[in-house]
Design a protein around this motif. Structure first.
Motif, PDB file in Angstrom:
ATOM      1  N   ASP A 622       0.963  -5.112 -15.280  1.00 34.62           N
ATOM      2  CA  ASP A 622       1.399  -5.265 -16.661  1.00 34.62           C
ATOM      3  C   ASP A 622       0.269  -5.102 -17.659  1.00 34.62           C
ATOM      4  OD1 ASP A 622       3.970  -5.772 -15.736  1.00 34.62           O
ATOM      5  OD2 ASP A 622       3.607  -7.924 -15.578  1.00 34.62           O
ATOM      6  N   GLY A 623      -0.921  -5.587 -17.341  1.00 31.55           N
ATOM      7  CA  GLY A 623      -2.023  -5.551 -18.295  1.00 31.55           C
ATOM      8  C   GLY A 623      -2.528  -4.165 -18.613  1.00 31.55           C
ATOM      9  N   ILE A 624      -2.326  -3.207 -17.689  1.00 32.73           N
ATOM     10  CA  ILE A 624      -2.828  -1.849 -17.918  1.00 32.73           C
ATOM     11  C   ILE A 624      -1.699  -0.821 -17.939  1.00 32.73           C
ATOM     12  CG2 ILE A 624      -5.111  -2.349 -16.974  1.00 32.73           C
ATOM     13  CD1 ILE A 624      -4.241  -1.054 -14.351  1.00 32.73           C
ATOM     14  N   GLY A 625      -0.447  -1.270 -17.808  1.00 33.24           N
ATOM     15  CA  GLY A 625       0.692  -0.366 -17.896  1.00 33.24           C
ATOM     16  C   GLY A 625       0.703   0.707 -16.833  1.00 33.24           C
ATOM     17  N   LEU A 626       0.234   0.377 -15.638  1.00 29.27           N
ATOM     18  CA  LEU A 626       0.139   1.360 -14.553  1.00 29.27           C
ATOM     19  C   LEU A 626       1.094   0.965 -13.434  1.00 29.27           C
ATOM     20  CD1 LEU A 626      -1.321   3.833 -13.297  1.00 29.27           C
ATOM     21  CD2 LEU A 626      -2.953   2.193 -12.297  1.00 29.27           C
ATOM     22  N   ASP A 627       1.887   1.942 -12.961  1.00 26.10           N
ATOM     23  CA  ASP A 627       2.794   1.730 -11.839  1.00 26.10           C
ATOM     24  C   ASP A 627       2.156   2.317 -10.582  1.00 26.10           C
ATOM     25  OD1 ASP A 627       4.436   0.864 -13.861  1.00 26.10           O
ATOM     26  OD2 ASP A 627       5.705   2.665 -13.849  1.00 26.10           O
ATOM     27  N   VAL A 628       2.140   1.538  -9.507  1.00 25.86           N
ATOM     28  CA  VAL A 628       1.483   1.961  -8.271  1.00 25.86           C
ATOM     29  C   VAL A 628       2.422   1.719  -7.097  1.00 25.86           C
ATOM     30  CG1 VAL A 628      -0.480   1.619  -6.723  1.00 25.86           C
ATOM     31  CG2 VAL A 628      -0.804   1.442  -9.200  1.00 25.86           C
ATOM     32  N   GLY A 629       2.522   2.729  -6.230  1.00 23.75           N
ATOM     33  CA  GLY A 629       3.319   2.606  -5.014  1.00 23.75           C
ATOM     34  C   GLY A 629       2.498   2.988  -3.801  1.00 23.75           C
ATOM     35  N   ARG A 630       2.678   2.251  -2.695  1.00 27.92           N
ATOM     36  CA  ARG A 630       1.995   2.541  -1.439  1.00 27.92           C
ATOM     37  C   ARG A 630       3.010   2.482  -0.304  1.00 27.92           C
ATOM     38  NH1 ARG A 630      -2.690  -1.779  -0.920  1.00 27.92           N
ATOM     39  NH2 ARG A 630      -1.238  -3.005  -2.191  1.00 27.92           N
ATOM     40  N   ARG A 631       3.042   3.524   0.502  1.00 27.64           N
ATOM     41  CA  ARG A 631       3.927   3.533   1.666  1.00 27.64           C
ATOM     42  C   ARG A 631       3.162   4.067   2.875  1.00 27.64           C
ATOM     43  NH1 ARG A 631       9.457   3.718   3.035  1.00 27.64           N
ATOM     44  NH2 ARG A 631       9.913   4.981   4.885  1.00 27.64           N
ATOM     45  N   ALA A 632       3.134   3.298   3.955  1.00 26.99           N
ATOM     46  CA  ALA A 632       2.517   3.732   5.203  1.00 26.99           C
ATOM     47  C   ALA A 632       3.594   3.790   6.277  1.00 26.99           C
ATOM     48  CB  ALA A 632       1.416   2.769   5.624  1.00 26.99           C
ATOM     49  N   HIS A 633       3.581   4.874   7.049  1.00 26.77           N
ATOM     50  CA  HIS A 633       4.540   5.045   8.137  1.00 26.77           C
ATOM     51  C   HIS A 633       3.756   5.430   9.392  1.00 26.77           C
ATOM     52  CE1 HIS A 633       8.374   7.233   9.805  1.00 26.77           C
ATOM     53  NE2 HIS A 633       8.057   6.138  10.488  1.00 26.77           N
ATOM     54  N   GLU A 634       3.812   4.563  10.401  1.00 25.71           N
ATOM     55  CA  GLU A 634       3.178   4.847  11.684  1.00 25.71           C
ATOM     56  C   GLU A 634       4.255   5.066  12.733  1.00 25.71           C
ATOM     57  OE1 GLU A 634       0.164   1.967  12.845  1.00 25.71           O
ATOM     58  OE2 GLU A 634      -0.111   1.435  10.736  1.00 25.71           O
ATOM     59  N   ARG A 635       3.990   6.009  13.626  1.00 23.42           N
ATOM     60  CA  ARG A 635       4.983   6.338  14.655  1.00 23.42           C
ATOM     61  C   ARG A 635       4.234   6.670  15.946  1.00 23.42           C
ATOM     62  NH1 ARG A 635       7.684  11.361  15.797  1.00 23.42           N
ATOM     63  NH2 ARG A 635       9.768  11.034  16.706  1.00 23.42           N
ATOM     64  N   TYR A 636       4.629   5.976  17.022  1.00 17.50           N
ATOM     65  CA  TYR A 636       3.989   6.182  18.318  1.00 17.50           C
ATOM     66  C   TYR A 636       5.079   6.502  19.334  1.00 17.50           C
ATOM     67  CZ  TYR A 636       0.308   3.748  15.819  1.00 17.50           C
ATOM     68  OH  TYR A 636      -0.617   3.383  14.870  1.00 17.50           O
ATOM     69  N   THR A 637       4.944   7.614  20.056  1.00 20.41           N
ATOM     70  CA  THR A 637       5.995   8.077  20.950  1.00 20.41           C
ATOM     71  C   THR A 637       5.420   8.399  22.335  1.00 20.41           C
ATOM     72  OG1 THR A 637       5.739  10.412  20.336  1.00 20.41           O
ATOM     73  CG2 THR A 637       7.239   9.089  18.998  1.00 20.41           C
ATOM     74  N   ALA A 638       6.324   8.415  23.305  1.00 20.30           N
ATOM     75  CA  ALA A 638       5.993   8.816  24.674  1.00 20.30           C
ATOM     76  C   ALA A 638       7.283   9.195  25.374  1.00 20.30           C
ATOM     77  CB  ALA A 638       5.286   7.698  25.426  1.00 20.30           C
ATOM     78  N   VAL A 639       7.174   9.956  26.441  1.00 23.10           N
ATOM     79  CA  VAL A 639       8.327  10.343  27.247  1.00 23.10           C
ATOM     80  C   VAL A 639       8.090   9.869  28.675  1.00 23.10           C
ATOM     81  CG1 VAL A 639       9.730  12.236  28.129  1.00 23.10           C
ATOM     82  CG2 VAL A 639       8.809  12.347  25.796  1.00 23.10           C
ATOM     83  N   ALA A 640       8.997   9.013  29.136  1.00 26.82           N
ATOM     84  CA  ALA A 640       8.931   8.464  30.492  1.00 26.82           C
ATOM     85  C   ALA A 640       7.521   7.945  30.759  1.00 26.82           C
ATOM     86  CB  ALA A 640       9.366   9.524  31.500  1.00 26.82           C
TER      87      ALA A 640
END
Length: 707
Positions: A622-640
Motif C-alpha cells: 500500500d505504501g508504494i502502490g506496487l502489486d507483486v505476485g509470485r508463483r512457484a511450481h515444482e514437479r517431480y516425475t518417474a515411471v515405474a
C-alpha cells in the motif's frame, strides 16, 4: 506476536540510500536509525541479501529493523549487487565479489556520521551465510554477528548435496534464484534506467542449476566461503540459531564445538523462519535476545548476556505424523557446552530387523563401540544366550538385502521446511514397505536424544554407484511412524567427498551415515525404527540404476546421542519473553494464494508424480502502490522403477505492476538424466504487459560423476 510502537528511541527511515562500491557500482540500502543518531552516533547493523528490500521482504523487514532501531541501532538492509534496486548482475551465490562488496559496505557504514564506528551483521539463510562469511574475512569494524538458519559447510550440509547425494532442492532453489536474479528494479526508485538495468540482468544470467551441477564433488568451488575450512578465521562473537524442522539443523552445534570466540546457540522446533516468527511454535522473544546481544557486544553494556548455558534447545515430545504442525509439544533444555558432558553415545547392534539393546554388562549412557575389534569380512557367530539371540541367525554371518522402489521418498517432505505449503514428512509406513527395517522392542522408559545419530554399516552392493537413505522414526503403539531425522550417503563418497571411488560389486565396505541433528523424546511403549532404503526420490536424485544392497548384521550399528532424562534442564519455566516486533507494513491482498502438494500414481503406465504449487497470489504494497505476485511450481516425475526416467521441473512467475508499469518474468528449469549424463533444459522470458521483450533457451548436458 505482540506489536510494539513505543520504544526507547524515536526513529526515522531512509527508504533508498545509495552505497558506492569501488568499481562504481551503486548498491541500494534502506536504513532505520534513531533520530538522535544525527548528533549521537550509534552502532550499525547490516542485513545483506538478494530478496528485494522494497517489496518482497519489506513486511518481514518492517517487524525487526525498526524494532532494533528503536533500541538504539542504525539498521541497514542492503540488496545484493544485481538484485532489487541495486545495480549490476547477480550470477551465483557467495562469490568473492559479493563478499568484497560486504566488506566495502561495512567500511562505508563505519564512516557515516550517524555511526559510532562499530558494526554488526545479522540475517537468516542467505543473510546468515553472508554474515558468517564476512566474519571470517575479519573486517575491522565488525564486532559481532547474529545468524539464523545457515551452514558453515556449503557442500556437505547445504541445499545442494547431502552425504554426496544430490538433493532435489539443488534444482528447486536454483529455480528460485534464476527467477529472483532476473527481476527488474523499480522505476519509482531508479527512474528511466530500470529497463536498461533489467535487460543487463536478463542478458547476463544463466540457469543457476548448471553451475551447481558442474561441481558434484567437494572441490574449491564449495570450499570457498565454507567457514568449516578454517573455523579460526572467525574472530568475533556469534549468536547462532536454527530449527529442527529446518534443513539447517546441524550448523549451530558445529559452530559451538569448533569456534574459539564467545558464542551462544539456540535451536527451536521451527522451520526456515526467524525464531520470533517461528513455525511450528512456540515462537519466542528472539528480538529481545538480539537486543541484549547487540547491547553487550556493540555498546559494551554489562548485561550478563554470556551467563548461563551455551546451548538452549527445544526437546520435542512425540507427535503423530503430519505434514504440518502449529505447535510442537516439548520443553526447553540447556547444555553448558558443546559437545555436552550430559550426552553419551549409546551404540545398538542391528540384527535381523531388530535394533538390539546395548551389551547387558554396560549401562545406558556409557560410551561404547560395537565390533571395533573385528575385521570387515570376518565371519562371526552370535551367542544364543546373548541379548541378540532371539531372532538372529545363529552361527553364521548373515546379510539382509534391499533394493528400494522409486516410490520410497514420496512422503519425505522437503529438505528444508518452508511451511508453504505443508512440507514435513508424512506417515513413514508406506515408505518402510520398500526399505530394510530395524526396530527396538517397546521402550520401557522414556528415552531422549540430542545431537546427530549415526549408522555404521557393513555392506556390499551389486552396482558401482549406490546410495543409502537412513531414517529414524518414532513408532507409536498403533503403528503410526513419525520420521524424527534422516541422513543420506552416496556410497561412492563413503571415504571421501573430494575423491569418490566406484564400488566393486560384491566387495564389503564400512560406511557411516550421519543423520541430521535433532532433540527428540521417545515415550514408554513406543518403538524406535531405523529404515534403510536405496532410493529416496524426489528428496534426493537416485543413482543411475537400481542397486541391491546387502547389509551384514552384528557389525552394523545405530548410535544414538542419549541425554539422560534425570539431567537438570538448567532452564527456567519461562526462558524467553513473548515474541514481539514493530507493526508490519500495510498490504492488501488482491488475489488469493494457492498451495498444492499432491502425490499422484497412475497404475496403467506406472507414472508417478509429486506436484507442488506455492502461489503467493497478488499483493499490493500500500505504501508504494506496487502489486507483486509470485508463483512457484515444482514437479517431480518417474515411471515405474526406471531410474533414468526421473525428471524435476521448477517454474517461476514473478509479476510487478502499478498503473503505468506491468512487468513479468517467467523462468523454467527442467532436469533429466540417463545413466551417463544430466540434461538441463531451461527458458527465460521477460514481458512488458503482454509483449515478450526477452527470451532465451538453454539445452546443456553435464556428465554424471559417480552420482
Amino acid at each position: 506476536m505482540r506489536y510494539v510502537s513505543h520504544l526507547p528511541y524515536a526513529t526515522k527511515e531512509e527508504e533508498h540510500v545509495r552505497i558506492p562500491m569501488s568499481d562504481g557500482t551503486q548498491l541500494s540500502a534502506r536504513i532505520w536509525r534513531p533520530t538522535s543518531s544525527d548528533s549521537e552516533p550509534v552502532p550499525a547493523v547490516l542485513e545483506y541479501i538478494p530478496y528485494r528490500k522494497r517489496d518482497l521482504t519489506s513486511v518481514r523487514d518492517s517487524i525487526h529493523h525498526p524494532y532494533l532501531a528503536g533500541h538504539g541501532y542504525a539498521c541497514v538492509r542492503v540488496d545484493l549487487r544485481g538484485t532489487g534496486d541495486s545495480e549490476g548482475v547477480l550470477k551465483d551465490e557467495y562469490l568473492e565479489l559479493e563478499q568484497a562488496d560486504a566488506e566495502e559496505i561495512l567500511g562505508w557504514l563505519a564512516e557515516q556520521p550517524w555511526c559510532d564506528g562499530g558494526t554488526g551483521m545479522m540475517g537468516i539463510s542467505w543473510g546468515a551465510f553472508a554474515a558468517l562469511q564476512a566474519a571470517a574475512r575479519q573486517p575491522p569494524s565488525l564486532r559481532a554477528i547474529v545468524i539464523a538458519s545457515f551452514t558453515d559447510d556449503r557442500h556437505a550440509d547445504d541445499m545442494h548435496y547431502m552425504g554426496g547425494a544430490m538433493l532435489s532442492d539443488n534444482l528447486a532453489e536454483a529455480g528460485t534464484m534464476f527467477a529472483y536474479a532476473t527481476c527488474p528494479p523499480d522505476p519509482a526508485v531508479v527512474g528511466d534506467r530500470w529497463r536498461e538495468m533489467w535487460h543487463e540482468r536478463l542478458e547476463n544470467t544463466s540457469p543457476w542449476a548448471l553451475e551447481w551441477l558442474r561441481h558434484q564433488r567437494r572441490d574449491d568451488y564449495w570450499r570457498h566461503a565454507s567457514v568449516s575450512e578454517n573455523y579460526q578465521d572467525v574472530r568475533c562473537p556469534v549468536l547462532a540459531s536454527s530449527g529442527w524442522a529446518d534443513g539447517y539443523s546441524n550448523a549451530v552445534t558445529r559452530l559451538l564445538g569448533n569456534l574459539d570466540v564467545p558464542r551462544k546457540g539456540l535451536i527451536g522446533p521451527w522451520s526456515h523462519k526467524f525464531p520470533h516468527l517461528g513455525e511450528p511454535g512456540p515462537a519466542i522473544g528472539y528480538l529481545q535476545e538480539v537486543v541484549r546481544w547487540w547491547d553487550h557486544w556493540l555498546k559494551g553494556v554489562d548485561n550478563g548476556v554470556m551467563d548461563g548455558p551455551m546451548l538452549r534447545t527445544w526437546m520435542q515430545d512425540s507427535v503423530p505424523p503430519s505434514t504440518s504442525y502449529e505447535e510442537r509439544p516439548g520443553r526447553w533444555v540447556a547444555e553448558p557446552a558443546w559437545p555436552s558432558p550430559h550426552i553419551h553415545p549409546v551404540t545398538y547392534p542391528l540384527t535381523r530387523h531388530r535394533i538390539g539393546p546395548p551389551d547387558e554388562d554396560r549401562t545406558v549412557g556409557e560410551d561404547r563401540t560395537v565390533g571395533e575389534d573385528r575385521t570387515v569380512g570376518e565371519d562371526r557367530t552370535v551367542a544364543t544366550d546373548g541379548p541378540l539371540g532371539k531372532d538372529g541367525a545363529v552361527g553364521e554371518d548373515a546379510a539382509m538385502t534391499v533394493r528400494s522402489p522409486l516410490s520410497v521418498g514420496q512422503f519425505a517432505g522437503k529438505w528444508a521446511s518452508y511451511n508453504a505449503p505443508p512440507d514435513l514428512p508424512y506417515d513413514q509406513r508406506e515408505e518402510d514397505g520398500g526399505s530394510l527395517v530395524f526396530e527396538t522392542d517397546p521402550l520401557t522408559e522414556r528415552l531422549e536424544i540430542l545431537g546427530s545419530p549415526t549408522v555404521e554399516l557393513d555392506l556390499s552392493a551389486d552396482a558401482p554407484v549406490a546410495m543409502v537413505a537412513a531414517r529414524l522414526s518414532d513408532v507409536s503403539p498403533d503403528g503410526a511412524a513419525t520420521r524424527v531425522t534422516y541422513g543420506l550417503l552416496n556410497l561412492t563418497r563413503r571415504d571421501s567427498a573430494e575423491d569418490p571411488e566406484p564400488l566393486e560389486p560384491g566387495r564389503r565396505y564400512r560406511a557411516t551415515v550421519q543423520l541430521n541433528g535433532v532433540a527428540q523424546a521417545f515415550p514408554p511403549g513406543h518403538r524406535i525404527r531405523l529404515s534403510l532404503s536405496t532410493s529416496y526420490w524426489p528428496l534426493a536424485w537416485p543413482p543411475p540404476a537400481p542397486a541391491l544392497l546387502s547389509v551384514h548384521e552384528h557389525a552394523s550399528t545405530l548410535t544414538l546421542p542419549v541425554r539422560p532424562t534425570d539431567e537438570p534442564d538448567e532452564v527456567t519455566s519461562k526462558p524467553f519473553d513473548e515474541p514481539e516486533g514493530t507493526p508490519p507494513l500495510s498490504v492488501t491482498r488482491l488475489e488469493p494464494p494457492e498451495s498444492r502438494w499432491e502425490v499422484k500414481r497412475d497404475l496403467v503406465d506406472y507414472h508417478a508424480e509429486l506436484d507442488i504449487v506455492k502461489d503467493q497470489g497478488l499483493i499490493r504494497f500500500d505504501g508504494i502502490g506496487l502489486d507483486v505476485g509470485r508463483r512457484a511450481h515444482e514437479r517431480y516425475t518417474a515411471v515405474a522403477d526406471d531410474f533414468t526416467s526421473v525428471t524435476g521441473e521448477s517454474t517461476w512467475t514473478m509479476r510487478f505492476q502499478r498503473r503505468d508499469w506491468n512487468v513479468r518474468v517467467v523462468t523454467h528449469t527442467r532436469l533429466s538424466c540417463d545413466e551417463e549424463d544430466f540434461f538441463v533444459d531451461a527458458t527465460l522470458d521477460g514481458y512488458e504487459g503482454d509483449r515478450r521483450v526477452f527470451s532465451r533457451t538453454w539445452n546443456e548436458k553435464v556428465p554424471r560423476d559417480l552420482l
